[in-house]
Design a protein around this motif. Structure first.
Motif, PDB file in Angstrom:
ATOM      1  N   ALA A 166       3.947   0.126   8.275  1.00 44.47           N
ATOM      2  CA  ALA A 166       3.072   1.139   9.053  1.00 44.47           C
ATOM      3  C   ALA A 166       1.907   0.170   9.633  1.00 44.47           C
ATOM      4  O   ALA A 166       1.218   0.496  10.542  1.00 44.47           O
ATOM      5  N   LEU A 167       1.322  -0.810   9.077  1.00 44.66           N
ATOM      6  CA  LEU A 167       0.348  -1.647   9.497  1.00 44.66           C
ATOM      7  C   LEU A 167       0.785  -2.633  10.768  1.00 44.66           C
ATOM      8  O   LEU A 167      -0.148  -3.617  11.179  1.00 44.66           O
ATOM      9  N   GLY A 168       2.163  -2.875  11.015  1.00 42.60           N
ATOM     10  CA  GLY A 168       2.542  -3.737  11.895  1.00 42.60           C
ATOM     11  C   GLY A 168       2.517  -5.035  11.321  1.00 42.60           C
ATOM     12  O   GLY A 168       2.726  -6.195  12.248  1.00 42.60           O
ATOM     13  N   MET A 169       2.596  -5.278   9.994  1.00 39.32           N
ATOM     14  CA  MET A 169       2.938  -6.721   9.408  1.00 39.32           C
ATOM     15  C   MET A 169       4.090  -7.045   9.396  1.00 39.32           C
ATOM     16  O   MET A 169       4.916  -6.356   8.900  1.00 39.32           O
ATOM     17  N   HIS A 170       4.125  -8.250   9.204  1.00 35.45           N
ATOM     18  CA  HIS A 170       5.387  -9.091   9.115  1.00 35.45           C
ATOM     19  C   HIS A 170       5.728  -8.934   7.626  1.00 35.45           C
ATOM     20  O   HIS A 170       4.705  -8.898   6.787  1.00 35.45           O
ATOM     21  N   SER A 183       0.128   5.593  -8.225  1.00 33.51           N
ATOM     22  CA  SER A 183      -1.201   5.346  -7.364  1.00 33.51           C
ATOM     23  C   SER A 183      -0.431   6.264  -6.115  1.00 33.51           C
ATOM     24  O   SER A 183       0.788   6.389  -5.998  1.00 33.51           O
ATOM     25  N   VAL A 184      -1.379   6.671  -5.493  1.00 31.07           N
ATOM     26  CA  VAL A 184      -1.018   7.176  -4.362  1.00 31.07           C
ATOM     27  C   VAL A 184      -1.472   6.630  -2.769  1.00 31.07           C
ATOM     28  O   VAL A 184      -2.545   6.275  -2.952  1.00 31.07           O
ATOM     29  N   THR A 185      -0.442   6.262  -1.963  1.00 30.59           N
ATOM     30  CA  THR A 185      -0.549   5.591  -0.721  1.00 30.59           C
ATOM     31  C   THR A 185      -0.147   6.852   0.380  1.00 30.59           C
ATOM     32  O   THR A 185       0.739   7.317   0.171  1.00 30.59           O
ATOM     33  N   ALA A 186      -1.169   6.951   1.331  1.00 34.35           N
ATOM     34  CA  ALA A 186      -1.108   7.987   2.264  1.00 34.35           C
ATOM     35  C   ALA A 186      -0.699   7.493   3.620  1.00 34.35           C
ATOM     36  O   ALA A 186      -1.735   6.500   4.208  1.00 34.35           O
ATOM     37  N   ILE A 187       0.052   7.927   4.296  1.00 33.64           N
ATOM     38  CA  ILE A 187       0.406   7.231   5.701  1.00 33.64           C
ATOM     39  C   ILE A 187       0.475   8.551   6.569  1.00 33.64           C
ATOM     40  O   ILE A 187       1.318   9.296   6.395  1.00 33.64           O
ATOM     41  N   ARG A 188      -0.479   8.629   7.660  1.00 32.82           N
ATOM     42  CA  ARG A 188      -0.161   9.608   8.630  1.00 32.82           C
ATOM     43  C   ARG A 188       0.442   9.246   9.570  1.00 32.82           C
ATOM     44  O   ARG A 188      -0.036   8.228  10.482  1.00 32.82           O
ATOM     45  N   PHE A 195      -1.182   5.601  10.762  1.00 35.23           N
ATOM     46  CA  PHE A 195      -2.478   5.307  10.103  1.00 35.23           C
ATOM     47  C   PHE A 195      -2.565   5.248   8.501  1.00 35.23           C
ATOM     48  O   PHE A 195      -2.082   6.260   7.951  1.00 35.23           O
ATOM     49  N   LEU A 196      -2.889   4.103   8.082  1.00 37.04           N
ATOM     50  CA  LEU A 196      -3.100   4.216   6.417  1.00 37.04           C
ATOM     51  C   LEU A 196      -4.295   4.756   6.107  1.00 37.04           C
ATOM     52  O   LEU A 196      -5.593   4.256   6.523  1.00 37.04           O
ATOM     53  N   LEU A 197      -4.115   5.890   5.258  1.00 36.07           N
ATOM     54  CA  LEU A 197      -5.307   6.686   5.052  1.00 36.07           C
ATOM     55  C   LEU A 197      -5.871   6.326   3.571  1.00 36.07           C
ATOM     56  O   LEU A 197      -6.760   6.551   3.141  1.00 36.07           O
ATOM     57  N   ARG A 198      -4.809   6.060   2.800  1.00 40.90           N
ATOM     58  CA  ARG A 198      -4.929   5.562   1.328  1.00 40.90           C
ATOM     59  C   ARG A 198      -3.949   4.631   0.998  1.00 40.90           C
ATOM     60  O   ARG A 198      -2.816   4.401   1.470  1.00 40.90           O
ATOM     61  N   LEU A 199      -4.549   3.435   0.146  1.00 45.33           N
ATOM     62  CA  LEU A 199      -3.552   2.559  -0.380  1.00 45.33           C
ATOM     63  C   LEU A 199      -3.940   2.324  -1.840  1.00 45.33           C
ATOM     64  O   LEU A 199      -5.039   2.121  -2.496  1.00 45.33           O
ATOM     65  N   GLY A 200      -2.781   2.764  -2.722  1.00 46.16           N
ATOM     66  CA  GLY A 200      -3.024   2.699  -4.069  1.00 46.16           C
ATOM     67  C   GLY A 200      -3.908   3.573  -4.613  1.00 46.16           C
ATOM     68  O   GLY A 200      -4.651   2.844  -5.801  1.00 46.16           O
ATOM     69  N   GLN A 221     -10.242  12.539  13.744  1.00 41.42           N
ATOM     70  CA  GLN A 221     -10.074  12.047  12.294  1.00 41.42           C
ATOM     71  C   GLN A 221      -9.322  10.856  12.376  1.00 41.42           C
ATOM     72  O   GLN A 221      -8.313  10.898  13.211  1.00 41.42           O
ATOM     73  N   ALA A 222      -9.287  10.192  11.558  1.00 40.74           N
ATOM     74  CA  ALA A 222      -8.380   9.164  11.152  1.00 40.74           C
ATOM     75  C   ALA A 222      -7.074   9.482  10.977  1.00 40.74           C
ATOM     76  O   ALA A 222      -6.603  10.454  10.234  1.00 40.74           O
ATOM     77  N   GLY A 223      -6.098   9.062  11.888  1.00 38.46           N
ATOM     78  CA  GLY A 223      -4.729   9.728  12.019  1.00 38.46           C
ATOM     79  C   GLY A 223      -4.393  10.449  13.039  1.00 38.46           C
ATOM     80  O   GLY A 223      -3.434  10.951  13.330  1.00 38.46           O
ATOM     81  N   ASP A 224      -5.329  11.026  13.874  1.00 37.90           N
ATOM     82  CA  ASP A 224      -5.372  11.342  15.203  1.00 37.90           C
ATOM     83  C   ASP A 224      -4.904  10.288  15.936  1.00 37.90           C
ATOM     84  O   ASP A 224      -4.606   9.064  15.560  1.00 37.90           O
ATOM     85  N   ASP A 225      -4.444  10.675  17.408  1.00 41.71           N
ATOM     86  CA  ASP A 225      -3.492   9.782  17.977  1.00 41.71           C
ATOM     87  C   ASP A 225      -4.660   8.405  18.554  1.00 41.71           C
ATOM     88  O   ASP A 225      -4.140   7.458  18.603  1.00 41.71           O
ATOM     89  N   GLY A 226      -5.873   8.710  18.462  1.00 44.97           N
ATOM     90  CA  GLY A 226      -6.602   7.694  18.639  1.00 44.97           C
ATOM     91  C   GLY A 226      -7.314   7.371  17.456  1.00 44.97           C
ATOM     92  O   GLY A 226      -7.793   7.927  16.661  1.00 44.97           O
ATOM     93  N   ALA A 227      -7.721   5.959  17.342  1.00 45.77           N
ATOM     94  CA  ALA A 227      -8.463   5.318  16.369  1.00 45.77           C
ATOM     95  C   ALA A 227     -10.231   5.685  16.231  1.00 45.77           C
ATOM     96  O   ALA A 227     -10.205   6.173  17.507  1.00 45.77           O
ATOM     97  N   VAL A 228     -10.515   6.105  15.130  1.00 47.29           N
ATOM     98  CA  VAL A 228     -11.875   6.434  15.021  1.00 47.29           C
ATOM     99  C   VAL A 228     -12.886   5.416  15.195  1.00 47.29           C
ATOM    100  O   VAL A 228     -13.005   4.370  14.527  1.00 47.29           O
TER     101      VAL A 228
END
Length: 233
Positions: A166-170, A183-188, A195-200, A221-228
């Motif tokens: 999701a983060l485009g990380m290798h 833990s809960v990790t949320a990705i929209r 968009f990573l909304l929560r991590l752990g 809001q974070a997770g709309d098509d544009g970054a805030v």
């Protein structure tokens, strides 16, 4: 596209014994893990969920059992593609012992090259998990709409690999990510990027519930098509 809540299973008997459980059958939640699972329905109470998908392993089934009891209408699905990594000959061995294996340096520093003897590669693990998420995103959006949220209960390395994607990380950087038991990790997911909304997250999750359109005076809001820009409210 939907919001995905990735729940790591509660603390297991293998976690407390320092074992690499992998796909070992019969690994269950220990006392704290059961308490973590019992708290999950309250933590998720504010969130409407379209479905819950889980790894076939018992510790994930046990983690979702209290949620399923609290929400009998919630559809439950099993997906082997989000099952634990197949660690092959490493399965069931003590982590302290595995730290002495030459392969451990590769697992830690160059996981995209790691292949477990008698098991799978870490690249293959990530590929199958990402494919599962993409397919479930399409299904949930088709059946419940683009604003729907759904849950997947899986394992540490699976969740970390999905966050890296999701983060485009290798994949070689995914060991920098850590997720606690239960833990809960949320990705929209959106049409342009995730968009990573929560991590752990181990605390309150109410702010992930859908907001009114004018909740913050029309601000994106974070997770709309544009970054805030500036970080958001």
């Amino acid at each position: 596209m939907p919001t995905l809540l990735l729940v790591r299973h509660g603390r297991s008997t293998a976690n407390t014994s320092g074992l690499l459980a992998g796909r070992t059958p019969g690994v269950e939640l220990e006392e704290l893990g059961a308490a973590q699972a019992a708290a999950l329905p309250d933590r998720l109470a504010a969130l409407p969920l379209a479905a819950a998908v889980h790894s076939p392993l018992e510790r994930c089934r046990q983690t979702l059992a209290p949620l399923a009891a609290a929400r009998p209408e919630l559809p439950l699905h099993t997906d082997e593609r989000i099952g634990e990594c197949d660690y092959g000959d490493w399965t069931g061995r003590k982590l302290a012992e595995l730290n002495e294996e030459p392969l451990m340096a590769t697992v830690q520093q160059h996981p995209s090259a790691a292949a477990f003897p008698g098991g799978e590669t870490m690249r293959g693990m990530q590929t199958r998990a990402v494919e599962a998420v993409r397919e479930w995103n399409e299904r949930i959006e088709r059946e419940h709409g683009p604003d729907a949220a759904y849950l997947m209960c899986s394992h540490g390395d699976i969740i970390k690999s999905l966050v890296a994607d999701a983060l485009g990380m290798h994949l070689d950087l995914f060991q920098r990510i850590h997720v606690e038991p239960c833990s809960v990790t949320a990705i929209r997911y959106t049409s342009l990027r995730p968009f990573l909304l929560r991590l752990g997250d181990t605390g309150d999750l109410a702010s992930l519930a859908p907001r009114e359109a004018d909740a913050v005076r029309g601000a994106p809001q974070a997770g709309d098509d544009g970054a805030v820009v500036g970080g958001g409210a």
